[in-house]
Design a protein around this motif. Structure first.
Motif, short mmCIF file in Angstrom:
data_model
loop_
_atom_site.label_atom_id
_atom_site.label_comp_id
_atom_site.label_asym_id
_atom_site.label_seq_id
_atom_site.Cartn_x
_atom_site.Cartn_y
_atom_site.Cartn_z
N GLU A 35 0.85 -1.18 0.00
CA GLU A 35 0.00 0.00 0.00
C GLU A 35 0.89 1.23 0.00
N MET A 51 -4.57 6.00 -1.67
CA MET A 51 -3.79 4.92 -1.08
C MET A 51 -4.10 3.66 -1.84
N ARG A 52 -3.10 3.13 -2.56
CA ARG A 52 -3.37 2.05 -3.50
C ARG A 52 -2.28 1.00 -3.48
N THR A 53 -2.54 -0.12 -4.14
CA THR A 53 -1.52 -1.12 -4.42
C THR A 53 -0.77 -0.71 -5.68
N SER A 125 -7.61 3.38 1.45
CA SER A 125 -7.95 2.14 0.77
C SER A 125 -9.30 1.59 1.19
N ILE A 173 -6.79 -8.52 -0.44
CA ILE A 173 -6.74 -7.61 -1.58
C ILE A 173 -7.99 -7.80 -2.42
N ASP A 191 -6.40 -4.52 -6.22
CA ASP A 191 -5.86 -3.42 -5.43
C ASP A 191 -6.28 -3.63 -3.98
N VAL A 192 -5.48 -3.06 -3.07
CA VAL A 192 -5.81 -3.14 -1.66
C VAL A 192 -7.11 -2.37 -1.35
N GLY A 193 -7.48 -1.43 -2.19
CA GLY A 193 -8.72 -0.69 -2.04
C GLY A 193 -9.74 -1.12 -3.08
N ASN A 196 -10.21 1.55 -5.72
CA ASN A 196 -9.09 1.60 -6.65
C ASN A 196 -9.16 0.47 -7.67
#
Length: 282
Positions: A35, A51-53, A125, A173, A191-193, A196
């Motif tokens: 992240e 806030m992303r992967t 996220s 994820i 993505d972790v979010g 996103n």
């Protein structure tokens, strides 16, 4: 529109953990989703930090701008550049670190649609930045004639699972995918979010000229109001979540004309709104 190649950043990383059992404690290496912040800069103005992967940075930025209503198509974009892909003299001076900024240049017509200057929006996220209550019935999705077979929706579960490499490696994820009316994948991203992941999938389809074919947005996370808003702004008529929806998500989907589906599995699902788009089973 000009583009620049992305810099490579890892989507997962290793971390030392301690696993506790009844029999005792052991040390191990665990794979975790990465992240990191990604700043989106439009014509020299930083408008958001996500806030992303790491990965698919240009696609994420484009998808975010489209789902926020700041652009309508690639015709509104003159340049999209992922800083850190080469040729950035001020790369090391960026307070967010190398590879964590995307710069866009928009046409004068698109610039006129941007909101008034304000403090940079930080989108973490676990939450989105869409004010769904203000959207109401303004987001109207057409394609009322569309019919999706239940079997097509059931098949999305296996299709998504086949490409969720980061999830298999680390867990924790999300994934989102765009599909045509027959269930053929157009873009699937992780993505972790959850927001996103949806923006990356929308941005990928936009860059590849496939967004107009998208009939279904499938997502592993819950289909809250902000996910419905993203789909509606991209003119996607069906949202299918592996999880639940929310009261405001259902309210917005009903008003916007979006068919909303929850608890999608390989052999069942729940329909919250606009069931008329589901083809009758013989």
């Amino acid at each position: 529109m000009a583009t620049a190649d992305e810099g490579a950043m890892a989507a997962t990383g290793e971390h030392r953990v301690w696993r506790v059992y009844k029999e005792g404690v052991e040390s191990a290496q665990a794979t975790l989703p990465a992240e990191a912040p990604l700043a989106i800069e439009i014509d020299g103005r930083q408008v958001a930090v996500l806030m992303r992967t790491p990965g698919a940075e240009k696609e994420l930025a484009l998808g975010y701008c489209l789902s926020e209503g700041w652009i309508r198509s690639l015709h509104d974009v003159l340049l999209v550049h992922h800083c850190g892909s080469g040729g950035d003299a001020d790369l090391n001076a960026d307070p967010l670190g190398p590879g964590n900024r995307v710069r866009l240049a928009l046409t004068p017509q698109a610039q006129a649609c941007l909101p008034a200057a304000e403090a940079t929006r930080w989108v973490f996220s676990g939450c989105g930045g869409v004010d769904a209550a203000a959207l109401g019935a303004a987001l109207q999705v057409s394609r009322r004639e569309l019919r999706i077979a239940p079997e097509t929706l059931w098949g999305l579960v296996a299709t998504m699972a086949q490409v969720q490499a980061a999830y298999r490696a680390s867990g924790g994820i999300h994934a989102a995918g765009l599909f045509d009316a027959d269930g053929h994948p157009l873009a699937i991203c992780e993505d972790v979010g959850r927001h996103n992941a949806a923006d990356k999938a929308i941005g990928t389809a936009l860059l590849q000229g496939k967004l107009a074919q998208a009939a279904i947005l499938a997502a592993t996370g819950r289909a809250s109001s902000d996910i419905i808003a993203k789909a509606a702004r991209a003119s996607i008529p069906v949202v299918a979540s592996f999880s639940s929806s929310t009261s405001l998500g259902i309210e917005l989907a009903e008003a916007a004309g979006v068919t909303l589906i929850g608890y999608l599995r390989r052999n069942r699902f729940t329909v919250y709104t606009h069931p008329e788009r589901l083809a009758a089973r013989g």
